[in-house]
Write a protein that holds these residues in place. Structure first.
Motif, PDB file in Angstrom:
ATOM      1  N   LEU A  26       0.818  -1.210   0.000  1.00  0.00           N
ATOM      2  CA  LEU A  26       0.000   0.000   0.000  1.00  0.00           C
ATOM      3  C   LEU A  26       0.853   1.262   0.000  1.00  0.00           C
ATOM      4  O   LEU A  26       0.563   2.218  -0.735  1.00  0.00           O
ATOM      5  N   ALA A  27       1.920   1.274   0.794  1.00  0.00           N
ATOM      6  CA  ALA A  27       2.773   2.465   0.863  1.00  0.00           C
ATOM      7  C   ALA A  27       3.428   2.737  -0.489  1.00  0.00           C
ATOM      8  O   ALA A  27       3.498   3.892  -0.946  1.00  0.00           O
ATOM      9  N   LYS A  28       3.903   1.692  -1.143  1.00  0.00           N
ATOM     10  CA  LYS A  28       4.525   1.856  -2.455  1.00  0.00           C
ATOM     11  C   LYS A  28       3.515   2.328  -3.485  1.00  0.00           C
ATOM     12  O   LYS A  28       3.799   3.180  -4.337  1.00  0.00           O
ATOM     13  N   SER A  29       2.308   1.783  -3.396  1.00  0.00           N
ATOM     14  CA  SER A  29       1.236   2.184  -4.316  1.00  0.00           C
ATOM     15  C   SER A  29       0.886   3.657  -4.143  1.00  0.00           C
ATOM     16  O   SER A  29       0.717   4.392  -5.126  1.00  0.00           O
ATOM     17  N   ARG A  30       0.787   4.121  -2.878  1.00  0.00           N
ATOM     18  CA  ARG A  30       0.456   5.530  -2.639  1.00  0.00           C
ATOM     19  C   ARG A  30       1.564   6.453  -3.123  1.00  0.00           C
ATOM     20  O   ARG A  30       1.305   7.545  -3.621  1.00  0.00           O
ATOM     21  N   THR A  31       2.806   6.009  -2.964  1.00  0.00           N
ATOM     22  CA  THR A  31       3.925   6.821  -3.442  1.00  0.00           C
ATOM     23  C   THR A  31       3.867   6.984  -4.950  1.00  0.00           C
ATOM     24  O   THR A  31       4.060   8.080  -5.493  1.00  0.00           O
ATOM     25  N   ALA A  32       3.600   5.884  -5.652  1.00  0.00           N
ATOM     26  CA  ALA A  32       3.492   5.939  -7.113  1.00  0.00           C
ATOM     27  C   ALA A  32       2.325   6.820  -7.537  1.00  0.00           C
ATOM     28  O   ALA A  32       2.404   7.549  -8.532  1.00  0.00           O
ATOM     29  N   ALA A  33       1.232   6.769  -6.766  1.00  0.00           N
ATOM     30  CA  ALA A  33       0.048   7.559  -7.110  1.00  0.00           C
ATOM     31  C   ALA A  33       0.261   9.049  -6.879  1.00  0.00           C
ATOM     32  O   ALA A  33      -0.181   9.882  -7.674  1.00  0.00           O
ATOM     33  N   LYS A  34       0.965   9.387  -5.795  1.00  0.00           N
ATOM     34  CA  LYS A  34       1.100  10.789  -5.412  1.00  0.00           C
ATOM     35  C   LYS A  34       2.283  11.492  -6.070  1.00  0.00           C
ATOM     36  O   LYS A  34       2.210  12.659  -6.449  1.00  0.00           O
ATOM     37  N   THR A  35       3.397  10.797  -6.184  1.00  0.00           N
ATOM     38  CA  THR A  35       4.613  11.463  -6.664  1.00  0.00           C
ATOM     39  C   THR A  35       5.189  10.822  -7.920  1.00  0.00           C
ATOM     40  O   THR A  35       6.101  11.368  -8.525  1.00  0.00           O
ATOM     41  N   GLY A  36       4.697   9.673  -8.303  1.00  0.00           N
ATOM     42  CA  GLY A  36       5.236   8.973  -9.458  1.00  0.00           C
ATOM     43  C   GLY A  36       4.315   9.070 -10.656  1.00  0.00           C
ATOM     44  O   GLY A  36       3.572  10.049 -10.825  1.00  0.00           O
ATOM     45  N   PRO A  37       4.300   8.027 -11.478  1.00  0.00           N
ATOM     46  CA  PRO A  37       3.500   8.045 -12.704  1.00  0.00           C
ATOM     47  C   PRO A  37       2.005   7.870 -12.474  1.00  0.00           C
ATOM     48  O   PRO A  37       1.224   7.983 -13.416  1.00  0.00           O
ATOM     49  N   GLY A  38       1.601   7.589 -11.229  1.00  0.00           N
ATOM     50  CA  GLY A  38       0.179   7.410 -10.954  1.00  0.00           C
ATOM     51  C   GLY A  38      -0.230   5.960 -10.834  1.00  0.00           C
ATOM     52  O   GLY A  38      -1.357   5.659 -10.430  1.00  0.00           O
ATOM     53  N   TRP A  39       0.677   5.056 -11.164  1.00  0.00           N
ATOM     54  CA  TRP A  39       0.382   3.629 -11.077  1.00  0.00           C
ATOM     55  C   TRP A  39       1.696   2.868 -11.138  1.00  0.00           C
ATOM     56  O   TRP A  39       2.769   3.467 -11.184  1.00  0.00           O
ATOM     57  N   GLN A  40       1.622   1.525 -11.129  1.00  0.00           N
ATOM     58  CA  GLN A  40       2.807   0.683 -11.193  1.00  0.00           C
ATOM     59  C   GLN A  40       2.724  -0.193 -12.452  1.00  0.00           C
ATOM     60  O   GLN A  40       2.081  -1.254 -12.431  1.00  0.00           O
ATOM     61  N   PRO A  41       3.347   0.222 -13.536  1.00  0.00           N
ATOM     62  CA  PRO A  41       3.273  -0.542 -14.787  1.00  0.00           C
ATOM     63  C   PRO A  41       3.759  -1.982 -14.650  1.00  0.00           C
ATOM     64  O   PRO A  41       3.248  -2.875 -15.341  1.00  0.00           O
ATOM     65  N   ASP A  42       4.728  -2.231 -13.762  1.00  0.00           N
ATOM     66  CA  ASP A  42       5.204  -3.598 -13.585  1.00  0.00           C
ATOM     67  C   ASP A  42       4.127  -4.486 -12.976  1.00  0.00           C
ATOM     68  O   ASP A  42       4.013  -5.674 -13.326  1.00  0.00           O
ATOM     69  N   ILE A  43       3.321  -3.929 -12.092  1.00  0.00           N
ATOM     70  CA  ILE A  43       2.198  -4.677 -11.518  1.00  0.00           C
ATOM     71  C   ILE A  43       1.166  -4.983 -12.602  1.00  0.00           C
ATOM     72  O   ILE A  43       0.615  -6.092 -12.678  1.00  0.00           O
ATOM     73  N   TRP A  44       0.915  -4.011 -13.440  1.00  0.00           N
ATOM     74  CA  TRP A  44      -0.046  -4.193 -14.544  1.00  0.00           C
ATOM     75  C   TRP A  44       0.379  -5.336 -15.459  1.00  0.00           C
ATOM     76  O   TRP A  44      -0.445  -6.174 -15.838  1.00  0.00           O
ATOM     77  N   ARG A  45       1.662  -5.384 -15.790  1.00  0.00           N
ATOM     78  CA  ARG A  45       2.153  -6.463 -16.640  1.00  0.00           C
ATOM     79  C   ARG A  45       2.069  -7.805 -15.919  1.00  0.00           C
ATOM     80  O   ARG A  45       1.804  -8.841 -16.538  1.00  0.00           O
ATOM     81  N   SER A  46       2.271  -7.791 -14.609  1.00  0.00           N
ATOM     82  CA  SER A  46       2.134  -9.032 -13.846  1.00  0.00           C
ATOM     83  C   SER A  46       0.678  -9.501 -13.828  1.00  0.00           C
ATOM     84  O   SER A  46       0.415 -10.714 -13.833  1.00  0.00           O
ATOM     85  N   PHE A  47      -0.254  -8.559 -13.795  1.00  0.00           N
ATOM     86  CA  PHE A  47      -1.666  -8.933 -13.891  1.00  0.00           C
ATOM     87  C   PHE A  47      -1.920  -9.731 -15.169  1.00  0.00           C
ATOM     88  O   PHE A  47      -2.740 -10.663 -15.178  1.00  0.00           O
ATOM     89  N   ALA A  48      -1.224  -9.361 -16.238  1.00  0.00           N
ATOM     90  CA  ALA A  48      -1.391 -10.051 -17.513  1.00  0.00           C
ATOM     91  C   ALA A  48      -0.576 -11.332 -17.576  1.00  0.00           C
ATOM     92  O   ALA A  48      -1.101 -12.411 -17.883  1.00  0.00           O
ATOM     93  N   ASP A  49       0.718 -11.228 -17.288  1.00  0.00           N
ATOM     94  CA  ASP A  49       1.628 -12.347 -17.520  1.00  0.00           C
ATOM     95  C   ASP A  49       1.518 -13.443 -16.468  1.00  0.00           C
ATOM     96  O   ASP A  49       1.604 -14.633 -16.800  1.00  0.00           O
ATOM     97  N   GLU A  50       1.345 -13.070 -15.205  1.00  0.00           N
ATOM     98  CA  GLU A  50       1.354 -14.056 -14.127  1.00  0.00           C
ATOM     99  C   GLU A  50      -0.043 -14.502 -13.709  1.00  0.00           C
ATOM    100  O   GLU A  50      -0.240 -15.651 -13.309  1.00  0.00           O
ATOM    101  N   LEU A  51      -1.013 -13.594 -13.772  1.00  0.00           N
ATOM    102  CA  LEU A  51      -2.354 -13.898 -13.294  1.00  0.00           C
ATOM    103  C   LEU A  51      -3.383 -14.071 -14.405  1.00  0.00           C
ATOM    104  O   LEU A  51      -4.371 -14.785 -14.234  1.00  0.00           O
ATOM    105  N   GLY A  52      -3.184 -13.391 -15.521  1.00  0.00           N
ATOM    106  CA  GLY A  52      -4.121 -13.478 -16.635  1.00  0.00           C
ATOM    107  C   GLY A  52      -5.441 -12.780 -16.395  1.00  0.00           C
ATOM    108  O   GLY A  52      -6.413 -13.010 -17.131  1.00  0.00           O
ATOM    109  N   ILE A  53      -5.507 -11.871 -15.407  1.00  0.00           N
ATOM    110  CA  ILE A  53      -6.802 -11.266 -15.096  1.00  0.00           C
ATOM    111  C   ILE A  53      -7.210 -10.172 -16.082  1.00  0.00           C
ATOM    112  O   ILE A  53      -8.385  -9.815 -16.157  1.00  0.00           O
TER     113      ILE A  53
END
Length: 367
Positions: A26-53
Motif C-alpha cells: 500500500l505504501a509503495k502504491s500511494r507513493t506511485a500515485a502521489k509522486t510517481g506516474p500514478g500507477w505501477q506498470p510492472d504490476i499491470w504487466r504481472s496482472f497479464a503475464d502471471e495472473l491473466g486477469i
C-alpha cells in the motif's frame, strides 16, 4: 440464484489474493500515485503475464480465458480489498466491453493488447453541457466538444470517444499520449481525491481517419458498458468495505480507554454490527447486479441501480464510522483507513451518484 463459486473461480480468487498480499504494498502504491506516474506498470504487466486477469472476461480468440460476470466480481472484490489503483475497471471492464461488442478489426487487435498488458484504454463519454460532435470532412472525421473527468486518461495509450454524428452516437478509437496530445486535443491532467488519475479533454477540430469509427450506433453498447462499470466499482467497494470493517474491529480490540479495549463498550459494538449489516446488504445487492449483467436492458439497469444505491449508502456509513472509531488517526496518511475512506467516498460518484441511481431505480420500477 447460485451464490457458490466454482472450483476455478475459487482458484482465481485465492491466487489473486495471494499475489496482492505479497506483492502489492500500500505504501509503495500511494507513493506511485502521489509522486510517481500514478500507477505501477510492472504490476499491470504481472496482472497479464502471471495472473491473466486482464483477459479473464475476454474471449479466448483475443487471448482471454472466456470468463464472465462472476469472474469479474471475484477480481474486482480482490482489487478493492487491496486498494489497487491500476486502471482495471476503465480499461478491461468498460472499454473492454465496448471493444468486444464493436465489429471492427481494430477493436480485436486492441483487445489482444489489453489482455497482454501492453495497452491501457480510457473512455471519454461524459459530455460537458453540449454533446461532442463528429462530422465528416472528406475521408476523415472531425470531432469537437469537451469531455470532463475522463478517469485514467493520463495513463492511457488509447482513447474511446463518443460523439454525435448524423447517424446517431458514434464510438471512435484513437491512439493517445497525454504528455503529447494530437493537434486539436487539449489535455488537463490531475489527481483525484482517491489518488487516481483523470483528465479534462477538449476537442477543437480533432481529425481522425475514417476507420477510427468503431460503431455508428453505440447507444445500447455504451449503456451496457456503463452498467458493467457501475457493477464493477460496486464489487470493488465491497472489497474495500470488508477490509475497512476488519481493520476497525481489530483496532477496537487494541485501543484502550478507561483501562479496557473500546471494543468492549456496548455502544461501539452496536455501531460495528450496523457496519456489518450494511456490508452484508451490499454483498447481496452486488450479487444481484452481477448475475443480471446479461439480462434484458431494463432488468440489468434496475439491478445495477439497486446495487449502486445500496453501495453508496453503505460506503458512506461504513467509511465515516470507521474513521470515527479510529479517532483522529483515521484521517492520517499513516493508517490505511484514511486511504480506503477516500476511495469509498469517490465510489459514491463514479458511474452515477447515489441520488441518480435511486431516481433511475424508481423510474424503472414504476407500475
Amino acid at each position: 440464484m447460485d451464490f457458490n463459486l466454482t472450483k476455478e473461480q475459487e482458484l482465481l480468487r485465492d491466487g489473486l489474493a495471494k499475489f496482492l498480499d505479497t506483492r502489492y504494498d500500500l505504501a509503495k502504491s500511494r507513493t506511485a500515485a502521489k509522486t510517481g506516474p500514478g500507477w505501477q506498470p510492472d504490476i499491470w504487466r504481472s496482472f497479464a503475464d502471471e495472473l491473466g486477469i486482464l483477459g479473464a472476461t475476454f474471449d479466448e480468440e483475443v487471448g482471454g480465458i472466456g470468463g464472465g460476470a462472476e469472474e469479474l466480481m471475484v477480481i474486482t472484490d480482490a482489487l478493492g480489498h487491496a486498494l489497487v489503483v491500476e486502471p482495471y475497471v476503465s480499461t478491461v471492464v468498460v472499454s473492454g466491453g465496448l471493444l468486444q461488442r464493436a465489429d471492427a478489426s481494430a477493436a480485436t487487435e486492441l483487445l489482444e493488447q489489453i489482455a497482454s498488458g501492453t495497452a491501457v484504454v480510457a473512455l471519454a463519454s461524459h459530455d460537458d453541457e453540449e454533446p461532442a460532435t463528429a462530422a465528416r470532412d472528406g475521408g476523415a472525421w472531425v470531432i469537437n466538444g469537451s469531455k470532463p473527468v475522463v478517469l485514467d486518461a493520463p495513463l492511457a495509450t488509447h482513447l474511446l470517444i463518443t460523439a454525435r454524428t448524423t447517424d446517431g452516437l458514434g464510438l471512435f478509437l484513437t491512439e493517445f499520449d497525454a504528455a503529447s496530445p494530437a493537434s486539436g486535443l487539449a489535455v488537463q491532467s490531475y489527481r483525484t481525491i482517491d489518488d487516481r488519475r483523470a483528465a479534462d479533454l477538449v476537442f477543437t477540430g480533432l481529425r481522425l481517419p475514417a476507420e477510427a469509427l468503431l460503431s455508428a450506433d453505440a447507444e445500447g453498447s455504451l449503456a451496457r458498458a456503463l452498467d458493467e462499470g457501475a457493477a464493477a466499482v460496486s464489487s470493488e467497494a465491497v472489497g474495500c468495505m470488508r477490509k475497512v470493517l476488519t481493520d476497525t474491529v481489530e483496532y477496537s480490540k487494541q485501543r484502550q480507554q478507561f483501562g479496557q479495549p473500546i471494543g468492549s463498550f456496548q455502544a461501539l459494538q452496536h455501531r460495528m454490527v450496523d457496519m456489518y449489516m450494511e456490508l452484508e446488504q451490499s454483498v447481496a445487492a452486488v450479487f444481484l447486479a452481477i448475475l443480471n449483467l446479461d439480462a434484458e436492458p431494463e432488468v440489468r439497469s434496475r439491478a445495477v441501480s439497486a446495487a449502486k444505491a445500496t453501495i453508496g449508502r453503505a460506503a458512506r456509513f461504513i467509511g465515516q464510522n470507521a474513521v470515527q472509531l479510529h479517532g483522529g488517526m483515521g484521517m492520517t496518511e499513516e493508517l490505511a483507513i484514511g486511504h480506503y475512506f477516500k476511495r469509498l467516498t469517490a465510489v459514491q460518484y463514479e458511474f452515477g451518484t447515489t441520488d441518480y441511481h435511486i431516481t433511475r431505480y424508481a423510474e424503472l420500477t414504476k407500475p
